[in-house]
Design a protein around this motif. Structure first.
Motif: not given
Length: 512
Positions: A64-71, A112-114, A119-124, A153-159
């Motif tokens: 239900r959240t940002a279905p067109r976006h990919s994290a 690229w489309d903040p 909503p997807l970043l909120d879910l994460l 949506v590109l996310i850089d994680l800690p080690d």
């Protein structure tokens, strides 16, 4: 508010693109898993069902959240160069790069489309202070200029091997929730057991949403060494169950392979299938862990095997003295230990091929009912078995024939006595012979009627005993059905229902 039965029924906006097979099949699998959890509640341990409910809740929210976006998350060990790759993919120096020590102290995102990705970043659960838009005021390449990357949506994680415990927990959380994973390895630690056993091997069913990158290939002596290390890594990944996973060799310093990685990431964003594939892979992984709980023979149309029921009723009837010597309605003490033995035998026959939790449910239902059977039997057998049956007509006819035979015999004896006394009109020679006829007929008729009457009376008594025993056995069967067969059948049907839903949830996303 959706109920457990319709949570995954109907269309999810944004997922009705291309072929409808994947979204439809995924929703059907999720719905089946939901129903399986409902059928198994109270029978399977809560610790086994908790991951099921967590996945269902996450799947419902993700669809239900940002279905067109990919994290897409980039993960890796200390010094693997994942932040350098992150910056190379983004095209800006957004994530700090450390020379000796890791400097990524928390997850950092670039969208690229903040606004659309919010909503997807909120879910994460990504903090707003760590969200960086790809395009700023001075950047003339707006998100609409590149509609494909606008869904990324590109996310850089800690080690993941950081000395900070919170970093490991944060990595685990994002790895469990992201749509696509990029795992970065370096030439010195690509075979590290920690990353393979703790992360890559558990992702064996996630090859469609995983990209493994051998980074910093510029540190290897030459192309031959790169090919050799890549081949060795491919072998290790095959041992992890990831023989078909995408594997790329890159160097953020020289740019080697970065273009191929960027194309792969763009392909993830363009497909708009990543969330579906990730959820399907999660389903595959979770349902596989339930295989031991749904093995064995599934009860058929007759969940309580009729021969098992017959033996159970026989055992309980015997415990009540029905069917043995002196049976047929005579009250006997009820032997509780014989009832327990009959119930245990029935339980062994019913649960022989059931997985342990479901077998325990059947045994528990039978044991609970067995404690109530003796008292129910006493109440049921306190009333005599049926009214006395009427005397059969042939027995009555034999009695009449007996009396007729006796009368004829008496008549013949009287006639002979009168003839011997020479009393008129019998007292002639002809009278003697005339009296023998009724005497002989009477004796024969009386003896025949006596024999036949006794035989028919014995048969009638036997029939009455059988009928009484049949009635008492029917009462016993009623008690057995109410307290034993029906509760056990409910448990068996519960397993059969849960098994059917499990099989539906276990079906792969793609059927060839």
């Amino acid at each position: 508010m959706n109920t457990v039965h319709d949570r995954f029924v109907g269309a999810y906006p944004g997922h009705a693109y291309g072929t409808e097979e994947e979204p439809t099949r995924l929703l059907a699998r999720l719905s089946a898993l939901d129903r399986m959890a409902e059928a198994a509640a109270g029978r399977l341990p809560d610790e086994r069902l908790f991951p099921v409910r967590a996945l269902l809740d996450h799947a419902d929210a993700r669809l239900r959240t940002a279905p067109r976006h990919s994290a897409v998350v980039i993960a890796g060990a200390t010094g693997a160069g994942k932040s350098s790759l992150f910056n190379a993919l983004v095209g800006l120096d957004l994530s700090p790069v450390g020379v000796r020590r890791p400097t990524t102290t928390g997850a950092v995102s670039c969208a690229w489309d903040p606004n659309g990705a919010g909503p997807l970043l909120d879910l994460l659960g990504l903090p707003r202070g760590r969200r960086i838009p790809r395009h700023g005021v001075l950047d003339d390449a707006g998100p609409l200029r590149d509609p494909v990357l606008s869904r990324l949506v590109l996310i850089d994680l800690p080690d993941h091997d950081s000395v900070e415990t919170g970093h490991r927990e944060e990595v685990d959380r994002y790895v469990a929730a992201a749509d696509h994973l990029i795992w970065v390895l370096d030439p010195q630690k690509y075979a590290d057991a920690l990353v393979h056993h703790a992360y890559l091997r558990p992702l064996a069913q996630h090859a469609d949403v995983l990209t493994v990158v051998l980074n910093q290939t510029d540190r290897l002596p030459g192309p031959d060494a790169v090919a050799q290390v890549t081949a060795d890594l491919r072998r290790i990944l095959a041992d992890d169950g990831l023989a078909d996973v995408r594997l790329l060799a890159t160097s953020a310093a020289t740019g080697d392979g970065v273009r191929e990685l960027r194309d792969a990431v763009a392909g993830v964003a363009a497909s708009r299938r990543t969330a579906l594939l990730r959820l399907s892979a999660d389903l595959d992984h979770l349902t596989a862990s339930f295989d031991p709980l749904f093995t064995g023979v599934v009860p058929g149309a007759e969940t309580f095997d009729p021969p098992v029921r017959d033996r159970l009723v026989d055992g309980i009837a015997g415990a009540a003295g029905i069917g043995g010597a002196g049976g047929g309605g005579t009250a006997h003490p009820i032997h509780v230990h014989e009832i327990d033995l009959a119930v245990r035998r029935a339980a062994s026959g019913l649960v022989r091929d059931l997985p342990r939790p479901w077998a325990a449910g059947v045994r528990e239902a039978l044991a609970h009912g067995a404690r109530r059977v003796p008292e129910a039997l006493r109440a049921e057998l306190a009333t005599p078995a049926g009214p006395a049956a009427a005397v059969p007509a042939r027995v009555q006819a034999a009695a009449v024939a007996l009396w007729v035979g006796v009368a004829l015999t008496v008549l013949g004896v009287v006639g002979i006595a009168l003839a011997l006394a020479d009393i008129e009109p019998i007292g002639r020679v002809d009278g003697w012979y005339a009296a023998l006829a009724p005497l002989a007929a009477g004796v024969l008729l009386a003896l025949g009627a006596l024999y036949a009457g006794e035989a028919w009376r014995s048969e009638a008594d036997r029939d009455r005993r059988i009928a009484a025993e049949r009635e008492l056995r029917a009462r016993v069967a009623g008690v057995a059905d109410e307290y034993l067969v029906d509760p056990a059948t409910v448990e068996l049907e519960r397993y059969r229902e849960a098994h059917a839903f499990f099989v539906a949830a276990r079906e792969p996303l793609h059927v060839h």
